[in-house]
Scaffold this active site. Structure first.
Site, short mmCIF file in Angstrom:
data_model
loop_
_atom_site.label_atom_id
_atom_site.label_comp_id
_atom_site.label_asym_id
_atom_site.label_seq_id
_atom_site.Cartn_x
_atom_site.Cartn_y
_atom_site.Cartn_z
N CYS A 2 -3.99 0.21 5.34
CA CYS A 2 -3.79 0.07 6.78
C CYS A 2 -3.73 -1.41 7.10
O CYS A 2 -3.98 -2.24 6.24
CB CYS A 2 -4.95 0.69 7.54
SG CYS A 2 -5.36 2.35 6.99
N ARG A 27 2.23 -1.69 6.29
CA ARG A 27 1.04 -1.30 5.52
C ARG A 27 0.60 0.13 5.82
O ARG A 27 -0.25 0.67 5.12
CB ARG A 27 -0.12 -2.25 5.86
CG ARG A 27 0.09 -3.66 5.40
CD ARG A 27 -1.12 -4.49 5.75
NE ARG A 27 -2.29 -4.06 5.01
CZ ARG A 27 -2.72 -4.64 3.89
NH1 ARG A 27 -2.07 -5.65 3.41
NH2 ARG A 27 -3.80 -4.22 3.28
N TRP A 74 -2.83 4.35 8.06
CA TRP A 74 -2.20 5.28 7.12
C TRP A 74 -3.35 6.17 6.66
O TRP A 74 -4.24 5.71 5.96
CB TRP A 74 -1.59 4.53 5.95
CG TRP A 74 -0.69 5.34 5.08
CD1 TRP A 74 0.58 5.72 5.33
CD2 TRP A 74 -1.01 5.86 3.78
NE1 TRP A 74 1.09 6.44 4.27
CE2 TRP A 74 0.14 6.54 3.31
CE3 TRP A 74 -2.13 5.82 2.96
CZ2 TRP A 74 0.18 7.18 2.07
CZ3 TRP A 74 -2.08 6.45 1.74
CH2 TRP A 74 -0.93 7.12 1.30
N ASN A 100 -10.42 -0.97 7.09
CA ASN A 100 -9.52 -0.57 5.99
C ASN A 100 -10.38 -0.26 4.79
O ASN A 100 -11.41 -0.90 4.59
CB ASN A 100 -8.61 -1.73 5.57
CG ASN A 100 -7.46 -1.92 6.51
OD1 ASN A 100 -7.30 -1.17 7.47
ND2 ASN A 100 -6.67 -2.95 6.26
N GLY A 101 -9.92 0.67 3.95
CA GLY A 101 -10.66 0.99 2.72
C GLY A 101 -11.28 2.37 2.82
O GLY A 101 -10.93 3.17 3.70
N GLU A 476 13.19 4.08 -12.68
CA GLU A 476 13.09 3.32 -11.44
C GLU A 476 14.15 3.78 -10.43
O GLU A 476 13.87 3.90 -9.23
CB GLU A 476 13.21 1.81 -11.75
CG GLU A 476 13.41 0.89 -10.55
CD GLU A 476 12.30 0.95 -9.52
OE1 GLU A 476 11.27 1.62 -9.73
OE2 GLU A 476 12.47 0.33 -8.45
N LYS A 480 13.57 5.45 -6.67
CA LYS A 480 14.16 4.93 -5.43
C LYS A 480 14.74 6.08 -4.59
O LYS A 480 14.51 6.13 -3.39
CB LYS A 480 15.27 3.90 -5.70
CG LYS A 480 14.80 2.57 -6.23
CD LYS A 480 14.12 1.67 -5.21
CE LYS A 480 12.64 1.81 -5.20
NZ LYS A 480 11.80 1.05 -6.06
N GLU A 483 12.00 8.28 -3.09
CA GLU A 483 11.28 7.65 -1.97
C GLU A 483 12.08 7.61 -0.69
O GLU A 483 11.59 7.95 0.37
CB GLU A 483 10.94 6.19 -2.33
CG GLU A 483 9.86 6.03 -3.33
CD GLU A 483 9.68 4.57 -3.66
OE1 GLU A 483 8.62 4.04 -3.37
OE2 GLU A 483 10.60 3.96 -4.23
N HIS A 499 15.31 18.34 -25.91
CA HIS A 499 14.05 18.91 -26.40
C HIS A 499 13.40 19.81 -25.35
O HIS A 499 12.17 19.95 -25.35
CB HIS A 499 13.11 17.79 -26.85
CG HIS A 499 13.67 17.01 -28.00
ND1 HIS A 499 13.65 17.47 -29.30
CD2 HIS A 499 14.31 15.82 -28.05
CE1 HIS A 499 14.24 16.59 -30.09
NE2 HIS A 499 14.66 15.58 -29.35
N LYS A 601 3.02 0.67 2.17
CA LYS A 601 3.44 -0.45 1.34
C LYS A 601 2.38 -0.83 0.32
O LYS A 601 2.68 -1.12 -0.82
CB LYS A 601 3.75 -1.65 2.24
CG LYS A 601 4.27 -2.87 1.49
CD LYS A 601 5.66 -2.62 0.96
CE LYS A 601 6.20 -3.74 0.11
NZ LYS A 601 7.28 -3.25 -0.76
C1 F6R Z 1 8.07 1.89 -5.08
C2 F6R Z 1 6.89 1.12 -4.71
C3 F6R Z 1 5.58 1.49 -5.30
C4 F6R Z 1 4.84 0.22 -5.74
C5 F6R Z 1 3.43 0.55 -6.25
C6 F6R Z 1 2.70 -0.69 -6.71
O1 F6R Z 1 9.22 1.44 -4.44
O2 F6R Z 1 6.98 0.20 -3.94
O3 F6R Z 1 5.71 2.39 -6.36
O4 F6R Z 1 5.58 -0.41 -6.74
O5 F6R Z 1 2.69 1.18 -5.26
O6 F6R Z 1 2.54 -1.59 -5.65
P1 F6R Z 1 2.27 -3.12 -5.90
O7 F6R Z 1 3.48 -3.71 -6.52
O8 F6R Z 1 1.98 -3.69 -4.55
O9 F6R Z 1 1.08 -3.19 -6.82
#
Ligand code: F6R
Length: 606
Positions: A2, A27, A74, A100-101, A476, A480, A483, A499, A601
């Site tokens: 958050c 966030r 969040w 937060n936390g 990756e 994307k 998400e 397999h 984020k």
């Molecule tokens: C995907 C994404 C997440 C972050 C993951 C790690 O697009 O953004 O999978 O890569 O949560 O976050 P960081 O890099 O902040 O440790």
């Protein structure tokens, strides 16, 4: 998870608090609220929804005050409701708190407080803090003493900020395992869960460490340890990010802007001094085992690193998903753990790093956010310098991490003799050319990526396949689209398909296949074989590749023909192409690109 903000000034702060919340929204964004001191108590306004909507609906800027705190949430404990949104008030309506936390002992604290006749209005763990302070004040004593006593009672992680009319000229805040930063202005000071909370107003910041609290006034601040009240002197940090960098700059979404920033962010990585890379490479080389850790995208960056370390440096570098790392790998003395993280705050990666420290391993990190927990915890740090990444999904930060790992692999390979100086020089030249390769690609191929995405946006079940380093590229790329487009996309090695998973192939599930340049003969040939296996079972195949002969072979159902690139850098071109493809798929489907559902984020909880 958050966002926290706080401002103390000689003028009304409500407008600035709303701005600050907007900048923190990445966030977490299921609800938000503000509290201001302007008379007898603290006035709180809050509700569910995005900052702009809630601020308008709840008339945030109609509430006036010169001292205020704010929060964007969040959800972790308790549903997304207006009652669960922060700030939370104590029973008397005076003390307002944002948090937060996760407070792990909140149930016990809450039942003790209920026994003492406190009544709770939310299901959150956070509300206990407001009531604890109120309870602690009953014995007399100062607000500061009541605040510290409350912090000492909390177990788990917290960044807390509090205001109360008992001390109307102060903001109190403290942290443990959740980031909190002070911003220093002119006759106006700030607090924030990261720099974005106040970067519009000041560039001077002071980072709070775990177990510290601060009392912030208009003129200054005091930091002390929560445990023994020892005063702390800390250097002021200068933030170099400019406000405009954190804005969209004409793009419809931050995601597209950040994809387009990659020629410059990759350029930043190429500017990291060679001595700095060598220092880290020497540590890697002297380690007994080398572990690369991240989670989500950063795990895939680490996996890319694993392949580059193997092919260029000839040494094993084990990529581990940091959420599983402490349980899946026995890491000990003389091992080196390199954490990869955009935010530097991700709970899983931080836990893995802490476990590594506890077990006596050496630590290093590639991090984007200055002053973040990982940047401070690791023994050696490379700052990737990508600037603020506002879109929840990672794009520019990821390619910079991959590039940093490529530079490290090259340096380790040169140090241990796996590659000759001439080859190192040639590959560095390829890397130096990458910003213009990516820039040309973005200028000339975006339209093709867009049309491809529009043709296939309606298919929502996919296998994403690649071999060798194109396996993490596929993983990756699949992440994307999951998400941002909410499509089911399962990434796997193309060789793994036969397999078991091949049983899924029919005319409904599509396969997205990532090819190496044709010069990588063996890898190219075996990727073609995987496509043939799919086609033989009636599957449809879309491919990202750069081979004219494959384009004309009739094997593929659809394709994005990429520009030719050297095999060393070609995987990064594929990653950027897949980012664009995911972006255009999401926009074709009308998704909320910068803030996909259920994501945050910075994931700072377990
Ligand atoms: C995907 C994404 C997440 C972050 C993951 C790690 O697009 O953004 O999978 O890569 O949560 O976050 P960081 O890099 O902040 O440790």
């Amino acid at each position: 998870m958050c966002g926290i903000s706080g401002i103390i000034s000689s003028a009304d702060v409500s407008g600035k608090l709303v701005e600050s919340l907007r900048n923190l929204e990445y966030r977490g964004y299921d609800s938000c609220g503000i509290a201001l001191l302007n008379g007898a108590g603290a006035t709180v306004r809050k509700n569910i929804g995005y900052v702009a909507d809630v601020a308008e609906k709840e008339l945030f800027t109609d509430v006036k005050g010169r001292v205020g705190i704010a929060h964007t949430r969040w959800a972790t404990h308790g549903k997304v409701t207006s009652g669960n949104a922060h700030p939370h008030l104590c029973c008397g309506g005076k003390t307002a708190v944002v948090h937060n936390g996760i407070i792990t002992n909140y149930r016990k604290l809450k039942s003790d407080l209920i026994r003492k006749k406190h009544s709770f209005k939310s299901e959150t763990d956070s509300e206990v803090v407001a009531h604890l302070i109120e309870e602690n004040l009953k014995g007399g004593g100062s607000l500061e003493a009541a605040f510290i006593k409350a912090l000492r009672m909390l177990e788990g992680s917290f960044a807390v900020a509090m205001i109360s009319p008992g001390e109307p000229e102060k903001i109190f805040c403290g942290r443990n395992e959740s980031p909190l930063i002070l911003g220093l202005g002119e006759n106006e000071n700030y607090i924030g869960s990261d720099f974005n909370a106040f970067v519009e107003y000041t560039r001077n910041a002071v980072v709070l460490e775990d177990g510290e609290y601060a009392v912030v006034s208009r003129e200054g601040y005091e930091i002390r340890r929560i445990g023994d009240l020892e005063p702390i002197e800390r250097d002021i940090l200068r933030i170099e990010w400019d406000v405009e960098t954190a804005r969209k700059g004409g793009y419809p979404h931050y995601m597209l802007k950040e994809i387009h920033e990659q020629p410059s962010t990759i350029g930043q990585v190429l500017e990291i001094p060679e001595e700095h890379i060598r220092e880290m490479a020497e540590k890697m080389l002297s380690a007994r085992n080398l572990f690369l850790m991240g989670v989500g995208t950063t795990y895939y960056s680490a996996m890319m690193g694993q392949y580059y370390f193997s092919s260029i440096a000839g040494i094993p570098a084990y990529a581990l998903s940091s959420d599983e790392a402490p349980e899946s790998a026995s890491i000990g003395r003389n091992d080196l753990v390199l954490a990869v993280s955009q935010s530097g705050e991700t709970y899983d990666t931080l836990r893995a790093l802490k476990t590594a420290v506890k077990n006596g391993a050496r630590t290093a990190a590639i991090v984007n956010v200055i002053g973040s927990s990982m940047a401070r915890m690791a023994e050696s740090v490379i700052m990737q310098g990508s600037g603020p990444e506002i879109c929840v999904v990672s794009t520019k930060a990821a390619t910079s991490q991959m590039l940093t790992l490529m530079r490290l692999a090259l340096e380790v390979g040169a140090l241990n003799g796996a590659i000759k100086p001439a080859r190192k020089k040639a590959l560095i030249e390829k890397l130096n050319g990458l910003p213009s390769v990516i820039s040309d690609f973005l200028n000339e191929y975006s339209g093709f990526a867009r049309s491809l995405a529009q043709r296939h946006a309606g298919h929502d079940s996919w296998l994403y396949l690649g071999r060798g380093v194109y396996y993490p590229v596929a993983l990756e790329s699949a992440l994307k689209v999951k998400e941002v487009a909410y499509q089911h996309a399962e990434g796997m090695p193309a060789g793994f398909l036969k397999h078991g998973t091949i049983a899924l192939i029919d005319d409904k599930i599509r396969s997205m296949v990532f090819f190496p340049p044709q010069a990588e003969k063996e890898l190219f040939k075996t990727t073609v074989s995987a496509v043939e296996e799919i086609k033989a079972r009636g599957g449809k195949v879309v491919a990202f590749h750069s081979s004219k002969s494959l384009a004309n072979s009739g094997l593929l159902d659809d394709q994005l023909l990429l520009p030719k690139a050297h095999p060393f850098i070609a995987p990064i071109v594929s990653i950027v192409a897949a980012q664009l493809y995911a972006y255009f798929t999401a926009t074709a489907l009308g998704r909320n690109v910068d803030k996909p559902r259920a994501l945050a984020k910075s994931v700072t909880v377990a």
